[in-house]
Design a protein around this motif. Sequence first.
Motif: not given
Length: 127
Positions: A91-111, A52-58
């Motif tokens: 490592n990419n997920i950690r780097s995404d969070f550290a650099s602010g490369r995040t997105v909000q999808v269905k109420g979740w903050i994800l890298s 569901a989160v993946g479809n919402a992101y798409r």
Amino acid sequence: MKRKQFLVLAAAGAFSATFPAVYSCSRPVEYPEALSRPQHLFSIWDPETARAVGNAYRVQHPGEAGRNRLVELLLNDLPVDSADYDASLENNIRSDFASGRTVQVKGWILSISEARQCALFALTSTN
């Protein structure tokens, strides 16, 4: 040359020029299975939630809605010599969070990497 012949030849030429490009974009690309398995999220979500989160992101990011594009984006973020995809993705997920490369999808903050993995999972998994 008659107009009808010209139009037929022009249409055939246009088709033959664009067919290889269209075909190559529509063919599914091969990729490591780890790209479509958001392992960290599976520890807190069931597959239906990830889907569901993946479809919402798409829907939120239509330029990244296709399988080939998602694979391309995920692979481009990995080191060239990556053999351990799970560790590289972590490592990419950690780097995404550290650099602010995040997105909000269905109420979740994800890298961005997690969101793309969910989107790829949604496209490749069955219910």
